[in-house]
Design a protein around this motif. Sequence first.
Motif, PDB file in Angstrom:
ATOM      1  N   LYS A 152       0.843  -1.205   0.000  1.00 41.64           N
ATOM      2  CA  LYS A 152       0.000   0.000   0.000  1.00 41.64           C
ATOM      3  C   LYS A 152       0.877   1.255   0.000  1.00 41.64           C
ATOM      4  O   LYS A 152       0.611   2.205  -0.739  1.00 41.64           O
ATOM      5  CB  LYS A 152      -0.919   0.020   1.219  1.00 41.64           C
ATOM      6  CG  LYS A 152      -2.082  -0.939   1.143  1.00 41.64           C
ATOM      7  CD  LYS A 152      -2.904  -0.854   2.424  1.00 41.64           C
ATOM      8  CE  LYS A 152      -4.038  -1.842   2.418  1.00 41.64           C
ATOM      9  NZ  LYS A 152      -4.815  -1.801   3.683  1.00 41.64           N
ATOM     10  N   HIS A 191      -5.808   2.681  -5.072  1.00 44.63           N
ATOM     11  CA  HIS A 191      -5.899   1.268  -4.745  1.00 44.63           C
ATOM     12  C   HIS A 191      -6.988   1.053  -3.715  1.00 44.63           C
ATOM     13  O   HIS A 191      -7.447   1.996  -3.062  1.00 44.63           O
ATOM     14  CB  HIS A 191      -4.558   0.733  -4.237  1.00 44.63           C
ATOM     15  CG  HIS A 191      -3.994   1.502  -3.078  1.00 44.63           C
ATOM     16  ND1 HIS A 191      -4.341   1.265  -1.780  1.00 44.63           N
ATOM     17  CD2 HIS A 191      -3.112   2.529  -3.054  1.00 44.63           C
ATOM     18  CE1 HIS A 191      -3.691   2.098  -0.987  1.00 44.63           C
ATOM     19  NE2 HIS A 191      -2.941   2.880  -1.740  1.00 44.63           N
ATOM     20  N   LEU A 198      -5.365  -6.691  -2.277  1.00 42.00           N
ATOM     21  CA  LEU A 198      -5.101  -5.310  -2.668  1.00 42.00           C
ATOM     22  C   LEU A 198      -5.144  -5.222  -4.189  1.00 42.00           C
ATOM     23  O   LEU A 198      -4.592  -6.081  -4.872  1.00 42.00           O
ATOM     24  CB  LEU A 198      -3.721  -4.913  -2.136  1.00 42.00           C
ATOM     25  CG  LEU A 198      -3.245  -3.492  -2.355  1.00 42.00           C
ATOM     26  CD1 LEU A 198      -4.179  -2.492  -1.672  1.00 42.00           C
ATOM     27  CD2 LEU A 198      -1.825  -3.353  -1.820  1.00 42.00           C
TER      28      LEU A 198
END
Length: 174
Positions: free
Chosen positions: A34, A44, A52
């Motif tokens: 992330k 995202h 993810l």
Amino acid sequence: MSIDPSSIPSFGVPQQPAPAGQPPVIIPDQDLVKQLLDQMELKHTVDEEGDLLAPWEGFRVYFMFRGEQQELFAVRAFYDQPHDLERKAELLEALDEWNRETLWPKVYTHTHDDAVRVIGETQMIVGMGVNLDYFVAMTANWTQAAVTFNTWIAERLGLAAEEPKPDESAEGEA
């Protein structure tokens, strides 16, 4: 003839600390990915299965950890463009060309009902740890390669495609 056990390499050797000035050896996780996507300024989100993903117009790139201890990291792209079953041989020829000439992502087809779709993926075992710089570089390169493939396949098959851009409608996490 016997083999000296000390001559067999040990792949389970505990990780040594990195020498001074070297990036650390880390065991990556979803939070690290992330952070990397944030640095790349890519929207995202996390899907309903906990994976993810970064969406683009026409495809999605997933960043997944698999295995009992999440020891396998995979970047997998799902391309939305359906291909007719009658053109599967032409599609396979193009995918074989891509797979011969590039390192990643390796691409393959998935046939469902009356359409053929393309999936690209690459993987890295990370359970024993990986150099941070290497992990960052590979994740960024694999993401860019997934975008590049989308443009390449559209050109190769004569499909009208714009330059891929991140899907701005996706909710991002900061």
